[in-house]
Structures are given as structure tokens and as C-alpha cells.
Design an enzyme around this catalytic site. Structure first.
Site, short mmCIF file in Angstrom:
data_model
loop_
_atom_site.label_atom_id
_atom_site.label_comp_id
_atom_site.label_asym_id
_atom_site.label_seq_id
_atom_site.Cartn_x
_atom_site.Cartn_y
_atom_site.Cartn_z
CG ASP A 6 -4.47 -0.98 -8.71
OD1 ASP A 6 -5.40 -0.15 -8.74
OD2 ASP A 6 -4.22 -1.68 -7.73
CB THR B 131 -8.19 -1.58 -1.18
OG1 THR B 131 -9.28 -0.70 -0.93
CG2 THR B 131 -8.36 -2.84 -0.36
CG PHE C 174 -24.18 1.32 4.31
CD1 PHE C 174 -24.13 2.35 5.23
CD2 PHE C 174 -23.34 1.37 3.21
CE1 PHE C 174 -23.26 3.41 5.06
CE2 PHE C 174 -22.47 2.43 3.03
CZ PHE C 174 -22.43 3.45 3.96
CG ASP D 54 -3.04 -4.15 -4.05
OD1 ASP D 54 -3.42 -4.99 -3.23
OD2 ASP D 54 -3.79 -3.27 -4.50
CE LYS E 50 -8.37 2.32 -9.32
NZ LYS E 50 -7.81 1.23 -8.49
CG ASP F 224 -12.76 1.15 -1.27
OD1 ASP F 224 -13.19 0.12 -1.82
OD2 ASP F 224 -12.04 1.14 -0.26
CG ASP G 251 -5.58 0.57 -5.38
OD1 ASP G 251 -6.72 1.06 -5.46
OD2 ASP G 251 -5.36 -0.57 -4.96
#
EC number: 7.6.2.1
Length: 1207
Positions: free
Chosen positions: A873, A438, A596, A869, A849, A736, A436
Site C-alpha cells: 500500500d 486485508t 480451487f 497497512d 493502486k 485479493d 486497502d
């Protein structure tokens, strides 16, 4: 409750006085549902959309039987523990064999007593089950901690604190600031008047930026606790599913239906931030929540070595059957010949009066029955104590991992923790790491470190990447300068900028001071941050949607442009006035915010200053900003681009800053178009907004560029470099955005300048147009898949046509991954990924994942390790061969699901390269040794049987047979399995390519195993025949008696004990007092056993009664034989080992040589070859970045760099 309500009211009043945030944000995600959303509502009640929730009605409708909110991550419960754990044990084929043998031991077929056969098996099973119970109990304790967390729920007209596990579907809950959501909720209202709230979803998707949520207007007025007493609603929505980013449903309030969207759902394990409190209704509980739907069942993992052990056991069982058949055939022939013409040949056996087991007239039946006797008799070929010994060794290895001070994180007081010991040796065989981003690679913080303004580079800070490169090149000056710089200034979160030219107001004397002023003003204005002023100290802190924005605003503050207040329509700054040198207050009227997103890659604000001038401030990625610059006013465009490239090479995230002044007519035209687009309810609303913004964001004037360090965890670049040098492939799987993931790739050196990026994405005009056109979903899916497959094939062609040494990186987004992971496409994806040095999967859901991890594991057939973390995950951690959890500040879900937990990513280097290699080396040597010592012992049994017509007579006493593995040979191998070091920790880290012994399985390949087995056969033959020959034709005692069976077996047993224990002294690489005590203590224990067992009544000790004192100890020949025969048995191994180490050394032999001889070795050529072997081009990591840079240096400099590296 009255006091609480008053406090809530005061807080709410403060929030109301600030602003109506819905008027500030023009984000599409912040809007309330419109008629467009009604399309999804039509599915309610259909398949997959059957859930009905009575809000505040006492839970879900009873007949639906919704789950409780209690969660469990354990493998067992009280009912399943015994059967399931026994099933786990009997997955081991050896245990099945010993179970059958134990059952047969109660029949007349057994050559020994039943107790001596059953006791070892029971001991093995009990010890392993106790270990499993302890490990699962720890998981249970962690589950209990989560289930017993407290939240407030509406009961009897008031909100009372209750445990998470007591929540039911339909309950109204109140969650306060910085608390985790206890279940999946529908947001009803919040402390803000607009009923918005900020949510941190790092545990779900890894992102640290805050998400804005907003309730329906119909429920936003429920602002007080007591306003819910009469509140009733019915929610109809989708069934439980793992999709984090979608939600379909509606809510009926006072007989009026309103559509629900993902904007109203608050997911379990996300956290409430910057909002005093929210009210919500529970819709999914426990394992129905989306985060738990993404979690996979805790699997029962077995290491590859353990699975290979089963195949070895099958081989030995086959050999056991073969020799039992051979023995039975010879026994049948000998039994049949015992009667010749009615006369007994071996009259002393009384063949005329025998049982069925020795009956000459029924020799075939006797032979068949003898087969079962032989199968039990030769059971020592199968090492029953191997499993229990390995369990003990792994537990002790795990203890040493837990106690390693080099993997202890002092700041958080967190040591490494091997949560399961089953997979220790797998740590030394990892081929691919899936990580991962972050919280795993990063610290979740950004720091403003450099900038380029008007073509001049500012900022003297050193990044983690630059520091790692300097260290690798042997340039301590840069590293020292970095540490001195960091230590010379007080730590300011988000700010690590040092440059006397612009700090302390010195920028006013710079040549382009006007541009610098506009640059910092843009940083202070162009954002969506919210300032919070500490009433006591007066200090200002900022709450931002992303850490980037917070870093920009902090940088502006530290450089003289302090953003201190935001209202509904304006932002207020303290600015440094260049003429007076003092701080002055300036206000800017906020006209519009152009948000954005990943497609725009930029953000703009339109403001009016105090003089009435209108400015467009814009910041964004260089790829989109440079094409929007004015062609007539870009004097320093090229030099800014050069600076951006330098910053990217240093691992920094860059944004280009530009502005333009607008005239009133131009702004009025834009305002009309933009307002009309925002108020539109058509399907192309977002496209209309983008078109209006795009017209304005043109002809911009370049100011410069910012460089922000996405702060990596300490030591990440160096760790990745070492892991890459060790031959381990590294994949990044993150939720992300693609831009963020790419920047982190640069920061940790998985990506670098000059590396060819193969990007697979569905953000392409034809696919977007197809989706916007409202076409058939099947057609869109088909076109999307074809597009993804086409991109994969094109990527493979690029790799196939590349030149030698060209490095590729694969970057794929989650939308594309959906199609790439389908059965007929995943093979091509894997082929492409294998050809790339780095792989980054962004916008990946937790399920994706896990699926990518499964694909890597199944396609390569090698050991995969997943590290993360957060709760997002958990799936990949459980799917991988080894799951590593980072015990960070946010949640413990990853740790609870992991096999090993560490506090920082950098500890992975020592965990794998040191502990992993040691565990693999030790377990491999331990298993080989086990088979050697058991085969040595078993061969002596077989040869004695051959001398006794395979009659089933045991060579050794019953309890001597049973205790061989338990008492006399197990402790030395356990001690070596725990303490042995083929190479020291320092040299393991210095020569990371040593690690490849594990992934290549050099120490546990079949040739090595069969070699040890052959050596065991040779040792058994040497011991049996030399002992028999030495004692055959001589008087053994003073009275002239020759040896009997007890004397011969006692002497042979002593020789075996000495030989196999002495073998451990030859095999071990590293000795401790514990090992010496275990080796020589085991030998001494055999003599103690002879004395103690021989002193027991003959009814129990049988032919070993007083054997040592009366038979063996007094005979000099016994001592001579037990000295020389073991030495002869060791001679073949000693000779082979010496020759191999000298002429055909393994990796570790070479490093042992260097470790022993030191750097001033007599053979410099060998030392140079070893160093060259240990440092190779990997394509990723700091080393690869350095190598790529050296290619562009003059030859003399390149040579000096390589000389520095080699030293």
C-alpha cells in the site's frame, strides 16, 4: 554450529515423517518447471534480462555495481538537507519577497534598520527547517530499525548472523520460521524433503492465505548447512522491475541449466510460515527488490489551502505593487514641484540641497527609487508570521491528534500518530478515500457463524453488519443479544457459531441427521489443511492456505468431526457416531484434490471410505454449484438459495456444499483422463485438467451452505456509514480475488442486495481462447484493451439509462485495470466510476493502486486519502494527498510512508469528521484573520504616507513595526488555531454532513477571503481617521502641547492592537483559559513593550523614548480614544455576523444553534430541517442498506422505521 545443525536435523526429521506434500497437492502452482517454461528462458540476455548473479561467489559481478540491501524512505540526507529544505521554504512566494526586502534593507533605500528586517525571516526559516529535520529524523530511525534486522548468511563455511543492510547479491541466506525475507531470494531448499515452503505475502498483495513455493529438484538435496560450502551456481534473470507475479530466469548448476519461475522466488517483506527454515540465494537487494520497486519516492506534499495561500500572497503583492506605484507617482510629482522657478516651495526640506532620493531636478529617478522604499515600507501587508504561526499551530494540532484517547487502541497500546503536520487541514477536505482491504477493513480472521443444512437455517450469531443495522434502527435488543452471546462462550478462533439444535451432539435428533452428518464430514475432509498437535496439551490447531478453510475445519471439530491427521494418501477423523453417541476413528483415502481457482470457483476432493465407497465432496460459489446439482434431487434448492441471499445481506461469505457417490468404472475413467492431463507437458495442460474435472463435478446432491464472517475490524460498517453520510466516496483497492473483495464489500455495506454491479473483467471466453491459442502478444493486448473499453462504455450506457435512485457498483480486476489506466481509456473509466456509488478494484498490484490513486486525485481535483497497512500500500499512500497507515501486526512499511498512522480503520471517522473538520475550520479562520489584521495595520501606514506626500516616512517605530506580528497579535491567533471548536466533537459525529464544509471549501472561498480583506481596509480607515480627528486640535498634555508623531503613532498603534485582539474574542466560538491569557496577555505585552522599549537610550528607542510614561499614560484622551476607536472598528463585523447567522447561516451556524438551544428548541421546524439535512441517502453504508430494505416493507413499518431514525 554443531548444536544448531543437530536441532535442524531433528526438526527436518519430524517434517519428513509427516508426508511428501508434493504428492498431496495437485495444484498447478505446486508443480516443478517443465519444458513448457523454456519459452520464457529464451529471453535471457536480451533487453531487460541482463542480470547475472554468482551464487555463493562473493556477490554480484563487480562491474555491474549492484545496490546494497540498505533502504531509505527519508526526504533528506546530510548533504541535501540545507539546500533542499531551503528550496522547500522558498517555494512560498512570501518568503521570496521577504528575502528581497532583507537584502534591500542593507541599502539606503530602507525606511528602517536592517536588523529589524532580517530577524523575522531568519526566525521563520530556522523554525520550519527544525520541524522538517525532526520529522525526517523519525523516518531515519525507522529505516535504521529495518536495516539492522538480523538474518543468517553463509560466511567462511558457516552461517553467521548479520544485518540486513550487509547482504549482497549472490549471498546464501538461511531464513527461519516466522521471519521476513531480507531481500528477493531464489529458493534453493527447505526443511521439507520436497523443498517446499509456505509464504505469507500480506505485506505485498494484502492476501493472508499462504502461498506454496517449491525449489528446483536440482537444489532440493541441499539439506545441511555445510552442504553449501561447495555449492556454486550462476543465475541469469530479468532486471529489477515492479512485477510481483512474474519472474523469468534460469540457474546453472554444475554446467546444467534449469528454468526458474515465480514458484522459486521469495520476495522481500513476505514472511516464512509453517516451515522451519529455507535456504536461498540473494538476487535483488535494497531498492532493486520488487517491493521497493513498487514504492514511490516520498513526495513533498503541500495542502491545497497552502497552495491557495500562495495565490493570495500574489494578490497582495499585486496590491502592494499598485499602491507603491501610486505612492511613487504622487511622490515624484510632489518632489518635482518642490522647486518652482528656482525657489523652494517646502523650504524646510531643503530641496536645493537634497540627495538623489529627494532631488527635485531628478524627480523621475527619485520616484523610481521611492518605489523600492515603498515596497519595503508596506511589507506589513504581507504577513510574514503567517507561515511560522501556521507551522506552530499545525504542530500543536498534531499533538492533540496524537493524544486523543478516543483514537487509542488499548489492545495493542497504539495511539494515533500524525507523522507530518503539513496536511492537518486536508483531513477536513477529503472527497475520496481509497482503502486497502486485508488488515485495513478486516482483522485477517474468518469465523464460522451460520449454515443452512437440508433447507434449515442454523446459527444464532449476529454479524457486524446486522449489529450496525440494528443500532441504526434503534433496536438495542439485537445488539444486547449479540454481546451476551459473545460473552457467554469461550472465544475460539474461527468459530462463532451458537445453536443448541446441532451443538453438543444434538444434531443426531434432527429430522435430516444423515444430511447433517454428511455436511460436517465434508467440512472435515474437503480441504488442504495441515493439523498440528500440541504434544503437551493435546489440542489440535490447523495451518491452512486460506482463513476460510481453517474456519471450516475448526467448525467441524467443534461440532463433532475432528480432523486430526493427514498422510500422503489419507485424512483421519474423530467422528461422532449417531448410534452410540461416542467418538469413533474413521479414515478416508485421498484419491485426488481438484484445486480451487478464480475460474473454477470451487474445490473438490475424491475419497474412498473404509467401506470402499468412493465419494466426491465439493464446495464452491453458488453461481457455479447450483448449475451442477442433480435435477432430480434438489428438494431444498430454493430455500437454500433464500438463505444464501439472507447471509449475503448480512455481509457473510457463502459456499455451497454438495457431494455424489461414484461407481468404480466412472472413477477409473476419470482417473485415467485426469492423470494423463496432469502428466502432459503441452500448452493446454491446465485446460485438459479442467475438462477432466468438469465431467466429474456434475449431478451433485445438495447438502447446504456455509456462512463465514470475514471478520471486519471493530466498527468498520458504522465508520463507513458515517463517512458516506459525510459525503465522502470510498474506493476499495485490494490484491485479493474478485470473489473475496465482493464479499468484503457486502460485509462492510459498500455493496448490498439490489445494487447493480458493473463487473469489468478479462476472464471471458474469447479473450481466454485468444491467450490459449498462443497468438501474437500485440494482438492479445489489442483485443483485451478493446474488450475493456467496450465494457466501460456499456457500463456508462447502463448508468445513463438508469432510473432515479438506482445504485451502481463498479468492480474491476487488475488485468482489466492495466488497459483501463492507459492514457486514452482512463478518462472513460473515471466517468464510469463517478457514476457509481462504490468502486472495488481487485487483483491490483501496488503500482496499479498508486496509478488509480493518481487518476482519482488528478481527475477530481479534490483531496484524496489512501489508507493501508502493508508494503503493497506504500505506493498509493505516497501518491494520495493524504496517506494514512494502519499500524497493524504485520510490518510497518505503510506507517513509515504515511502522513498519519492509526491502529484501526474505525478511528478514521474521528480523525476526519472531528479533527479534520476542526483543523480545516481553524486554519481557514486563522488565515482570514491574519490577512485582516495585517491589512488593518498596513492601511494605517498607507494613510499616514498619503498625509506626508508619500515621502517614505514610517508611521511607527522600527521595532514596533517588526514586533507587531511576532509579539502583539500572534499568540491569540495561535491559541484559537489550536483550541477553537465551531462545533463540539459529539455534534461533529452526530451531524456528519457538517464535514462537507471542507470538500466544498465553504470556509476558505475567495468571497470569504476578500470580505475579510475589505473588513481590514475598513478597520484601518476607521482607526486612522478617528484617532487623527480625536487628537488633531486639542492640547494633549498639561503644558498645552499638541500631539507629535510619536503620540499619534503610539495611540493609533494601541487602537490597532486592541481592535485586532478584541476581534478574536468576537470571532472565536470556544474559549479556554489559554485563549483568554493569550488575547489579553498580548494587549498587556504592548504596554510592557512601551515601558521597556521607552526606557532604553534614545539612540536605540528613538522617538519612543519615555513615550508611555511621559506622553500617553498621563493623558485622559489617550485612554478614551483607545476605548472607543477599537469598538467603532469592530462594529461593522459584529453587525454583519449577527445578520448572517440569523438569516443566512452556514452549516456550522445551524448546528451551533441546535447545540446552544438543545433538542427542545422553540423552532421545531428548523430543528427538523437540520436533522433532515444531516441524514441523506448515500447509496452505500448501513443506512443505505436499511433504506433499501425499508422500501420493501409495508408502509406502516417503513414509517415506524423512519420515525425511529429521525429520533
Amino acid at each position: 554450529m554443531m548444536a544448531t545443525g543437530g536441532g535442524d536435523g531433528r526438526r527436518r526429521g519430524r517434517r519428513r515423517s509427516k508426508m511428501r506434500l508434493s504428492r498431496l497437492y495437485s495444484f498447478a502452482c505446486g508443480r516443478r518447471p517443465t519444458a513448457v517454461d523454456d519459452e520464457s528462458s529464451s529471453r535471457i540476455g536480451g533487453p531487460g534480462f541482463t542480470r547475472v548473479v554468482n551464487a555463493n561467489g562473493g556477490g554480484g559481478i563487480p562491474e555491474y555495481g549492484y545496490r546494497s540491501n540498505s533502504v531509505s524512505t527519508t526526504k533528506y540526507n546530510v548533504v541535501t538537507f540545507v539546500p533542499k529544505s531551503l528550496l522547500e521554504q522558498f517555494r512560498r512566494v512570501a518568503n521570496i519577497y521577504f528575502l528581497i526586502s532583507a537584502c534591500l534593507a542593507y541599502t539606503n533605500l530602507a525606511p528602517y534598520t536592517s536588523a529589524s528586517a532580517v530577524a523575522p525571516l531568519v526566525l521563520v526559516l530556522l523554525a520550519t527547517m527544525v520541524k522538517e529535520a525532526i520529522e525526517d529524523w523519525r523516518r531515519k530511525q525507522q529505516d535504521t530499525e529495518v536495516n539492522n534486522r538480523k538474518t543468517k548468511v553463509l560466511q567462511d563455511g558457516a552461517f553467521h548472523s548479520t544485518k540486513w543492510m550487509n547482504l549482497q547479491v549472490g549471498d546464501i541466506v538461511k531464513v527461519e520460521k516466522d521471519e521476513f525475507f531480507p531481500a528477493d531470494l531464489i529458493l534453493l531448499s527447505s526443511s521439507y524433503e520436497d523443498a517446499i515452503c509456505y509464504v505469507e505475502t500480506m505485506n505485498l498483495d494484502g492476501e493472508t492465505n499462504l502461498k506454496l513455493k517449491q525449489s528446483l529438484e536440482a537444489s532440493s538435496g541441499l539439506q545441511e548447512d555445510d552442504s553449501f560450502n561447495s555449492f556454486r551456481a550462476v543465475i541469469r534473470c530479468e532486471d529489477p522491475n515492479p512485477h510481483l507475479y512474474s519472474f523469468v530466469g534460469n540457474i546453472e548448476i554444475e554446467e546444467q541449466q534449469y528454468p526458474l519461475s515465480p514458484q522459486q522466488i521469495l520476495l522481500r517483506d513476505s514472511k516464512l510460515r509453517n516451515t522451519e527454515y529455507v535456504y536461498g540465494v540473494v538476487i535483488f537487494t535494497g531498492h532493486d527488490t520488487k517491493v521497493m520497486q513498487n514504492a514511490m519516492k516520498a513526495p513533498s506534499k503541500r495542502s491545497k489551502i497552502e497552495r491557495k495561500m500562495d495565490r493570495i500572497i500574489y494578490l497582495l503583492l499585486s496590491a502592494l505593487v499598485l499602491i507603491s506605484v501610486i505612492g511613487s507617482v504622487f511622490f515624484g510629482i510632489a518632489t518635482r514641484d518642490d522647486l518652482q522657478d528656482g525657489r523652494p516651495k517646502r523650504w524646510y526640506l531643503r530641496p536645493d540641497d537634497s540627495t538623489i532620493y529627494f532631488k527635485p531636478t531628478k524627480a523621475a529617478i527619485s520616484a523610481i527609487l521611492h518605489f523600492f522604499t515603498a515596497m519595503m515600507l508596506y511589507g506589513n501587508f504581507i504577513p510574514i508570521s503567517l507561515y511560522i504561526s501556521i507551522e506552530i499551530v499545525k504542530l500543536l494540532q498534531a499533538l492533540f491528534i496524537n493524544q486523543d484517547i478516543h483514537m487509542y487502541h488499548e489492545e495493542t497500546d497504539t495511539p494515533a500518530h500524525a507523522r507530518t503536520s503539513n496536511l492537518n487541514e486536508e483531513l477536513g477536505q477529503v472527497d475520496t478515500i481509497l482503502t486497502d482491504k486485508t488488515g485495513t477493513l478486516t482483522c485477517n480472521s474468518m469465523e464460522f457463524i451460520k449454515c443452512s443444512i437440508a433447507g434449515t437455517a442454523y446459527g444464532r450469531g449476529i454479524t457486524e453488519v446486522e449489529r450496525a443495522m440494528a443500532k441504526r434502527k434503534g433496536s438495542p435488543l439485537i445488539a444486547d443479544m449479540a454481546s451476551n452471546t459473545q460473552g457467554s462462550q469461550a472465544a475460539i478462533k474461527g468459530f462463532n457459531f451458537t445453536d443448541e439444535r446441532v451443538m453438543n451432539g444434538n444434531w443426531v435428533s434432527q429430522p435430516h441427521s444423515g444430511v447433517i452428518q454428511m455436511f460436517f464430514r465434508l467440512l472435515a475432509v474437503c480441504h488442504t489443511c495441515i493439523p498440528e498437535v500440541d504434544e503437551e496439551s493435546g489440542t489440535i490447531s490447523y495451518e491452512a492456505e486460506s482463513p476460510d478453510e481453517a474456519a471450516f475445519v475448526v467448525a467441524a471439530r467443534e461440532l463433532g468431526f475432528t480432523f486430526y491427521q493427514r498422510t500422503q494418501t489419507g485424512v483421519f477423523l474423530h467422528e461422532l457416531d449417531p448410534s452410540s453417541g461416542k467418538q469413533v476413528d474413521r479414515s478416508y483415502k485421498l484419491l485426488h484434490v481438484l484445486e480451487f481457482n478464480s475460474a473454477r470457483k470451487r474445490m473438490s476432493v475424491i475419497v474412498r471410505n473404509e467401506e470402499g465407497k468412493i465419494f466426491l465432496f465439493s464446495k464452491g460459489a453458488d453461481s457455479v454449484m447450483f448449475e451442477r446439482l442433480s435435477s432430480s434431487d434438489c428438494a431444498y434448492r430454493e430455500v437454500t438459495q433464500d438463505h444464501i441471499n439472507e447471509y449475503a445481506d448480512a455481509g457473510l461469505r457463502t459456499l455451497v456444499l454438495a457431494y455424489r457417490q461414484l461407481d468404480e468404472a466412472e472413477y477409473a475413467n476419470f482417473d485415467r483422463k485426469f492423470t494423463a492431463a496432469k502428466n502432459s507437458v503441452s500448452a493446454d495442460r491446465d485446460e485438459m485438467i479442467e475438462e477432466a474435472a468438469d465431467l466429474l463435478e456434475r449431478k451433485l446432491i445438495l447438502l447446504g451452505a456455509t456462512a463465514v464472517e470475514d471478520k471486519l475490524q471493530k466498527g468498520v460498517p458504522e465508520c463507513i456509514d458515517k463517512l458516506a453520510q459525510a459525503g465522502i466516496k470510498i474506493w476499495v483497492l485490494t490484491g485479493d480475488k474478485m470473489e473475496t473483495a465482493i464479499n468484503i464489500g457486502y460485509a462492510c455495506s459498500l455493496l448490498r442486495q439490489g445494487m447493480t454491479q458493473i463487473t469489468i473483467t478479462l476472464e471471458q471466453p474469447d479473450i481466454i481462447a485468444l491467450e490459449k491459442g498462443g497468438g501474437d502478444k500485440a494482438a492479445v493486448a489489442k483485443a483485451s484493451k478493446e474488450n475493456v473499453v467496450k465494457q466501460i462504455n456499456e457500463g456508462k450506457k447502463r448508468i445513463d439509462g438508469s432510473v432515479v435512485g438506482e445504485a451502481f457498483a463498479l468492480i474491476i480486476d487488475g488485468k482489466s485495470l492495466t488497459y483501463a489506466l492507459e492514457e486514452d481509456a482512463k478518462g472513460a473509466l473515471m466517468d464510469l466510476a463517478v457514476g457509481c456509488k462504490s468502486v472495488i478494484c481487485c487483483r491490483s498490484s501496488p503500482k496499479q493502486k498508486a496509478l488509480v490513486t493518481r487518476l482519482v486525485k488528478e481527475s477530481t481535483g479534490k483531496v484524496s486519502l489512501a489508507i493501508g497497512d502493508g508494503a503493497n500500500d506504500v505506493g498509493m499512500i505516497q501518491e494520495a494527498d493524504i496517506g494514512v497507515g494502519i499500524s497493524g501486526a504485520e510490518g510497518m512499511q505503510a506507517v513509515m510512508a504515511s502522513d498519519v498512522s492509526i491502529a484501526q480503520f474505525r478511528f478514521l471517522e474521528r480523525l476526519l469528521l472531528v479533527h479534520g473538520h476542526w483543523c480545516y475550520s481553524r486554519i481557514s479562520a486563522m488565515i482570514c484573520y491574519f490577512f485582516y489584521k495585517n491589512i488593518t495595520f498596513g492601511v494605517t501606514l498607507f494613510l499616514y504616507e498619503a498625509y506626508t506626500s508619500f515621502s517614505g516616512q514610517t508611521f511607527y517605530n522600527d521595532w514596533a513595526l517588526s514586533t507587531y506580528n511576532v509579539f502583539f497579535t500572534s499568540l491569540p491567533v495561535i491559541a484559537t488555531g489550536v483550541f477553537d471548536q465551531d462545533v463540539s466533537a459529539r455534534f461533529c459525529l452526530r451531524y456528519p454532513m457538517l464535514y462537507q464544509e471542507g470538500p466544498q471549501n465553504l470556509l476558505f472561498r475567495w468571497s470569504r477571503l476578500l470580505g475579510w480583506m475589505a473588513y481590514g481596509v475598513a478597520s484601518g480607515v476607521i482607526i486612522f481617521f478617528l484617532t487623527s480627528a480625536a487628537l488633531q486640535h486639542q492640547a494633549f498634555r498639561r503644558g498645552g502641547e499638541v500631539v507629535d508623531l510619536a503620540i499619534l503613532s503610539g495611540t493609533a498603534y494601541t487602537c490597532v492592537v486592541w481592535a485586532v485582539n478584541a476581534q478574536m474574542t468576537v470571532t472565536a466560538n470556544y474559549f479556554t483559559l489559554v485563549q483568554h491569557a493569550c488575547i489579553w496577555g498580548s494587549v498587556a505585552l504592548w504596554y510592557v513593550f512601551l515601558l521597556a522599549y521607552g526606557a532604553i537610550t534614545p539612540a536605540f528607542s528613538t522617538n519612543y523614548f519615555m513615550l508611555f510614561t511621559d506622553g500617553l499614560a498621563a493623558a485622559p484622551s489617550y485612554w478614551v480614544v483607545t476605548l472607543l476607536v477599537p469598538a467603532a472598528a469592530l462594529l461593522p463585523y459584529f453587525t454583519y455576523s449577527a445578520a448572517k447567522t440569523r438569516f443566512f447561516p452556514d452549516y456550522h451556524n445551524k448546528i451551533q444553534w441546535l447545540q446552544h438551544r438543545g433538542s427542545n428548541a422553540d423552532d421545531p421546524e428548523f430543528g427538523h430541517a437540520l436533522r433532515q439535512f444531516s441524514v441523506r441517502s448515500t447509496g452505500v453504508g448501513v443506512s443505505a442498506r436499511r433504506d433499501a430494505r425499508d422500501l420493501h416493507l409495508p408502509p406502516s413499518q417503513s414509517h415506524s422505521h423512519s420515525q425511529t431514525t429521525s429520533t
